[in-house]
Design an enzyme around this catalytic site. Structure first.
Site, mmCIF file in Angstrom:
data_model
loop_
_atom_site.group_PDB
_atom_site.id
_atom_site.type_symbol
_atom_site.label_atom_id
_atom_site.label_comp_id
_atom_site.label_asym_id
_atom_site.label_seq_id
_atom_site.Cartn_x
_atom_site.Cartn_y
_atom_site.Cartn_z
ATOM 1 C CE LYS A 46 -0.310 -0.300 5.041
ATOM 2 N NZ LYS A 46 -1.127 -0.812 6.167
ATOM 3 C CE1 TYR A 266 12.216 31.731 5.229
ATOM 4 C CE2 TYR A 266 12.581 29.364 5.004
ATOM 5 C CZ TYR A 266 12.247 30.595 4.451
ATOM 6 O OH TYR A 266 11.954 30.681 3.123
HETATM 7 C C1 LIG Z 1 -0.368 -1.764 6.893
HETATM 8 C C2 LIG Z 1 -0.971 -3.057 7.284
HETATM 9 C C3 LIG Z 1 -0.171 -4.208 7.381
HETATM 10 C C4 LIG Z 1 1.340 -4.173 7.287
HETATM 11 O O1 LIG Z 1 1.840 -3.738 8.522
HETATM 12 P P1 LIG Z 1 3.433 -3.612 8.800
HETATM 13 O O2 LIG Z 1 3.492 -3.177 10.197
HETATM 14 O O3 LIG Z 1 3.928 -2.577 7.850
HETATM 15 O O4 LIG Z 1 4.014 -4.945 8.547
HETATM 16 C C5 LIG Z 1 -0.806 -5.422 7.606
HETATM 17 N N1 LIG Z 1 -2.147 -5.485 7.755
HETATM 18 C C6 LIG Z 1 -2.933 -4.395 7.704
HETATM 19 C C7 LIG Z 1 -4.399 -4.528 7.893
HETATM 20 C C8 LIG Z 1 -2.376 -3.144 7.483
HETATM 21 O O5 LIG Z 1 -3.156 -2.054 7.450
#
Ligand SMILES: *Cc1c(COP(=O)(O)O)cnc(C)c1O
Length: 387
Positions: A46, A266
């Site tokens: 994702k 800044y």
């Molecule tokens: C993002 C996510 C993962 C992966 O989690 P990590 O901590 O990056 O391994 C797995 N399951 C769900 C439902 C997620 O939202």
């Protein structure tokens, strides 16, 4: 193979992001090695594979044998689908209203997070006169996404109403797996088991990266690692067992001499207490260098820490290079932001955040180099066909 590099973007970029796909593959093999022979290792890609470029990362994992890919949004799944033959792509955030047709056409598998989503998917199946694949998410205590106990009772009572939903597996997500001793882990596991028992005979998926390290009880049938594949430490209290995937270096734009009492940046936040040599680097908060890093952050040159002087700008930071011999560093020199001396997790700590946010916030202005792309001829082909 490690020598094969593919460049993308930023011909004259101020900073260089190197993504080691061989390391991603090593990390996948390492995680798979922690699982029993019948447990499938999926991959969470994702948010553009945590900012690293899903169209490169996902085919690399596919080449390693992964066939279960998780994205958050339907759009992410639609974009990735051409790169991943003979694979399942699951949509973690579920089925968006009106997204049913696109989901069916692309053969994507929605994670059904509510009874409403189950009904919409069942209705679509009835209309098409065929079963449609789905995953059912059970809320086991995180209270973020997934069906509550009451909704699951509704599913069970619904019986034949949901006959058209071909449930591939049931899943849930851990809230505290990065702290293996946290009481929530065992509580969530017990609740997940109790509710998953209402789906007799179906495979189960529970563990993210950290969950894999909590214990074999948490593995079930399919695991869903993301962060660990990208080199983030899944067990922050112990030494990181994963290989680093990301290197980030920024170029020096200019070196200047500051007198004692001069101010920098800044707000004039930094004042030189002695005469100092300063280097301005071509990386700023638009590239994911959070402003919070100014307080404690440093970058590295030939192993030497160079503290950040003053506030982070949108496109640059200024660092104190007084500790280096004057001839060692000049305009065009590359300085390490993430690498041998500072991991993703180290940089995250200096920013007051976690490695996940560092990677997903990296921005789009880098010259990107992908190492280990030799096996990816198919991905390349697809990209060329699409462009
Ligand atoms: C993002 C996510 C993962 C992966 O989690 P990590 O901590 O990056 O391994 C797995 N399951 C769900 C439902 C997620 O939202």
């Amino acid at each position: 193979m490690a020598g094969s590099v593919r460049k993308s973007g930023g011909l004259h970029a101020g900073a260089v992001l190197t993504i080691d796909l061989e390391a991603v593959r090593w990390n996948y093999r390492f995680l798979r090695g922690k699982l029993g022979a019948r447990v499938r290792c999926g991959a969470v890609v994702k948010a553009d594979a945590y900012g690293l470029g899903a169209q490169y990362v996902a085919p690399a994992l596919h080449a390693e044998g992964c066939r279960d890919f998780f994205v958050a949004h339907l759009d992410e799944g639609l974009r990735l689908q051409p790169y991943l033959p003979e694979s399942s792509i699951y949509i973690l955030n579920g089925l968006p209203g009106g997204g049913e047709a696109d989901c069916v056409d692309a053969g994507l598998v929605p994670v059904l997070n509510s009874l409403d989503q189950c009904q919409a998917w069942a209705m679509r199946a009835r209309k098409l006169g065929k079963a449609l694949p789905a995953v059912i998410q059970i809320d086991s205590g995180m209270n973020r996404l997934g069906m509550s106990q009451r909704e699951i009772a509704g599913w069970v009572k619904g019986g034949s109403q949901f006959a058209g939903v071909d449930v591939r597996f049931v899943m849930s997500h851990l809230a505290c797996a990065d702290v293996p001793s946290h009481a929530a882990n065992a509580m969530q596991l017990a609740k997940f088991r109790r509710l998953a028992d209402l789906f007799p005979g179906l495979p189960r998926s529970f563990a993210n990266s950290s969950g894999i390290f909590v214990g074999k009880d948490f593995h079930h049938d399919i695991v869903r690692p993301g962060a660990a594949l990208y080199g983030i430490n899944p067990i922050p209290t112990r030494a990181n067992p994963m290989r680093p995937v990301v290197r980030l270096s920024a170029r020096v734009i200019q070196v200047r001499e500051a007198d004692k009492g001069d101010h920098v940046g800044y707000g004039w936040d930094f004042r030189a207490s002695t005469a100092a040599r300063l280097a301005t680097l071509s990386i700023g908060y638009a590239d994911g260098m959070h402003r919070a890093v100014a307080k404690t952050g440093a970058v590295y040159f030939e192993g030497q820490a160079l503290p950040i002087a003053g506030r982070v700008s949108m496109d640059s930071i200024t660092v104190d290079v007084s500790s280096l011999q004057p001839d060692r560093l000049g305009a065009g020199s590359e300085v390490e932001v993430i690498g041998d001396h500072q991991s993703v997790d180290d940089l995250a700590e200096a920013m007051g955040t976690i490695g996940y946010e560092v990677l997903t916030g990296l921005g789009h202005r880098y010259e990107r180099n992908y190492l280990g792309t030799a096996d990816l001829s198919r991905a390349e082909l697809v990209r060329e066909l699409q462009s």
